[in-house]
Motif scaffolding. Structure first.
Motif, PDB file in Angstrom:
ATOM      1  N   ALA A 230      -5.581  -0.831  -9.693  1.00 59.58           N
ATOM      2  CA  ALA A 230      -6.822  -0.237 -10.200  1.00 59.58           C
ATOM      3  C   ALA A 230      -6.697   1.272 -10.382  1.00 59.58           C
ATOM      4  O   ALA A 230      -7.384   1.872 -11.225  1.00 59.58           O
TER       5      ALA A 230
ATOM      6  N   ASN B 271      -2.906  -6.294  -7.186  1.00 56.54           N
ATOM      7  CA  ASN B 271      -4.021  -6.147  -8.128  1.00 56.54           C
ATOM      8  C   ASN B 271      -4.984  -5.055  -7.694  1.00 56.54           C
ATOM      9  O   ASN B 271      -5.476  -4.265  -8.514  1.00 56.54           O
ATOM     10  N   ARG B 272      -5.249  -4.990  -6.389  1.00 58.46           N
ATOM     11  CA  ARG B 272      -6.136  -3.927  -5.880  1.00 58.46           C
ATOM     12  C   ARG B 272      -5.529  -2.549  -6.102  1.00 58.46           C
ATOM     13  O   ARG B 272      -6.226  -1.609  -6.505  1.00 58.46           O
ATOM     14  N   LYS B 273      -4.243  -2.425  -5.848  1.00 63.02           N
ATOM     15  CA  LYS B 273      -3.583  -1.121  -5.993  1.00 63.02           C
ATOM     16  C   LYS B 273      -3.458  -0.716  -7.459  1.00 63.02           C
ATOM     17  O   LYS B 273      -3.451   0.483  -7.773  1.00 63.02           O
TER      18      LYS B 273
ATOM     19  N   ASP C 176       0.826  -1.208   0.000  1.00 59.54           N
ATOM     20  CA  ASP C 176       0.000   0.000   0.000  1.00 59.54           C
ATOM     21  C   ASP C 176       0.862   1.260   0.000  1.00 59.54           C
ATOM     22  O   ASP C 176       0.616   2.208  -0.752  1.00 59.54           O
TER      23      ASP C 176
ATOM     24  N   ASP D 220      -2.846 -10.362  -4.669  1.00 58.84           N
ATOM     25  CA  ASP D 220      -4.175  -9.779  -4.521  1.00 58.84           C
ATOM     26  C   ASP D 220      -4.087  -8.303  -4.160  1.00 58.84           C
ATOM     27  O   ASP D 220      -4.848  -7.472  -4.694  1.00 58.84           O
ATOM     28  N   GLU D 221      -3.155  -7.963  -3.273  1.00 63.59           N
ATOM     29  CA  GLU D 221      -3.036  -6.560  -2.866  1.00 63.59           C
ATOM     30  C   GLU D 221      -2.490  -5.703  -4.006  1.00 63.59           C
ATOM     31  O   GLU D 221      -2.952  -4.578  -4.221  1.00 63.59           O
TER      32      GLU D 221
END
Length: 446
Positions: free
Chosen positions: A284, A280-282, A229, A277-278
């Protein structure tokens, strides 16, 4: 309570014939008799399983990746050849580790060169060898590498090592990801921004991306996701300010293993899945940008629980009402972690695996140091100087941190797999101990 109910074995280890500990289809007691003790044994099948577990997680997610073995955990020609067989990359942190890798004929393009104080000679060696990338750690190194690249008119691929300010849940002595660290460029102070500017402006650097490492012996994924993050938030700033987005994000290693029943690590693929997964979220928020390659650097989690040390039991000292000492023929010379980190291990009597516990003892090493204690308050059956002690999970930072204190020779290393054994590191001899010594020749010094 039956002994077999409390034994915590790893990989192919089992209680086999003659009530002995067997690993890789081989009787550890017979191996100890053949090769002598102390003896490091490696369960090759377990190493392969760990390596394939990390790779499978990336492949199932369809993400570009490199899994680089952190060879500081255990460096030898044979282990590096094994990692090559499994298609891994390699992380080295010194000229010696690089030399070992090249002697093993490991492909230089899959070698990543780390270190917070690389010498001129080491960097020249890395450039000549054609390593896949150099992980740049500080401004001194940036300037040094510029000069060396200019001299040989060569461009080099690099990663910038960043300290994201995330503290892993681990032992204070082995935390490396917090702001107060000897490693890397700090995100919070602006060091990382300045470093990026400098390397982007140089014609001698191909800036692949970044590297970070938040600690060691980590049992959860939260530290990694927090680091991701923070890193990706900073990448947004870099894209706006410098039109730069990393092609490679190396999230380091530090994945924990189970030394004792108190340790609760995850399976290798669980760490990887959480990271992917994290990321991939970031991603976006970065419209039109391709997913960066994700690199990791497992060391301990590849070889740690695959290693077992076999000792011969020697003297005993019982102080009534205080402590019962059982000494072995090794100690801090072949496993310094208990002395350095108060590290804890499981241990068993290799030739009496199913015998019931009959005493609480503490395992002492043979060095002339009161701090040379391997294990405190261990339950064992009655033992004599005809017995063997097996200490589990010594595959990482055992041989690699072994030393010759008290002029004790470093042990042999044997690989076992499918009933086959191979000596991969010879036991040192007394002659080896004095090989580099130079006698006085002048009476001035007598």
């Amino acid at each position: 309570m039956e002994r077999g109910l409390i034994v915590n074995l790893h990989g192919t280890a089992k209680i086999g014939e003659n009530n002995h500990l067997w690993i890789g289809g081989a009787d550890t007691v017979e191996l100890a008799k053949k090769y002598g003790t102390p003896l490091y044994l490696y369960d090759v099948s377990l190493i392969r399983t760990r390596a394939r577990g990390f790779k499978k997680a990336f492949e199932e997610k369809g993400v570009g990746y490199q899994v680089a073995y952190a060879s500081k955990a255990f460096s030898s020609i044979a282990i590096i050849q094994l990692m090559d067989q499994e298609g891994l990359s390699l992380d080295v942190v010194s000229g010696g580790e690089l030399y070992t890798a090249l002697q093993a004929e490991f492909p230089a393009e899959r070698i990543h060169f780390h270190g917070n104080n690389k010498s001129v000679e080491e960097l020249e060696f890395a450039l000549k060898a054609g390593v896949g990338c150099i992980v740049v750690d500080n401004f001194y190194e940036i300037n040094l590498l510029k000069t060396l690249c200019r001299q040989v008119n060569k461009k080099v691929k690099i990663l910038l090592r960043l300290t994201p300010g995330i503290e892993a849940h681990t032992h204070d002595y082995i935390i490396t990801g917090q702001e107060d660290s000897k490693f890397g460029f700090d995100l919070g102070s602006g060091q990382a921004d300045k470093a990026l500017q400098e390397v982007l402006e140089s014609e001698f650097f191909e800036v692949l991306g970044i590297h970070c490492h938040i600690g060691s012996q980590i049992f959860e994924t939260e530290g990694f996701t927090l680091a991701i993050d923070k890193l990706f938030s900073h990448f947004a700033i870099w894209e706006d300010s410098y039109q730069y987005f990393p092609r490679v994000v190396n999230l380091g290693g530090g994945f924990g293993i189970q030394y004792t029943s108190d340790d609760t690590p995850l399976e290798p693929e669980q760490y990887v899945m959480a990271m992917i997964d994290e990321v991939n979220r970031k991603m976006a928020q970065f419209e039109g940008k391709s997913m960066p390659e994700l690199w990791i650097e497992p060391g301990r989690s590849l070889v740690g629980d695959a290693g077992t040390t076999i000792y011969s039991i020697g003297s005993q000292k019982e102080i009534e009402g205080v402590r019962h000492y059982v000494s072995v023929d090794g100690g801090m010379t072949d496993n310094i972690r208990p002395a350095l980190y108060q590290a804890k291990y499981d241990a068993y009597t290799a030739n009496k695996m199913n015998d019931k516990p009959a005493q609480t003892v503490s395992i002492a090493g043979k060095c002339c140091e009161s701090g040379d204690m391997l294990i405190w308050d261990l339950e064992l059956p009655e033992v004599t100087d005809q017995d063997y002690l097996s200490v589990s999970c010594t595959g990482a930072y055992g041989y690699s941190m072994a030393n010759n204190y008290n002029r004790i020779q470093r042990p042999a290393v044997v690989f076992v797999e499918n009933g086959e054994e191979q000596l991969v590191v010879k036991r040192e001899t007394y002659e080896d101990l004095v090989r580099q010594d130079v006698p006085l020749k002048s009476k001035v010094f007598v």
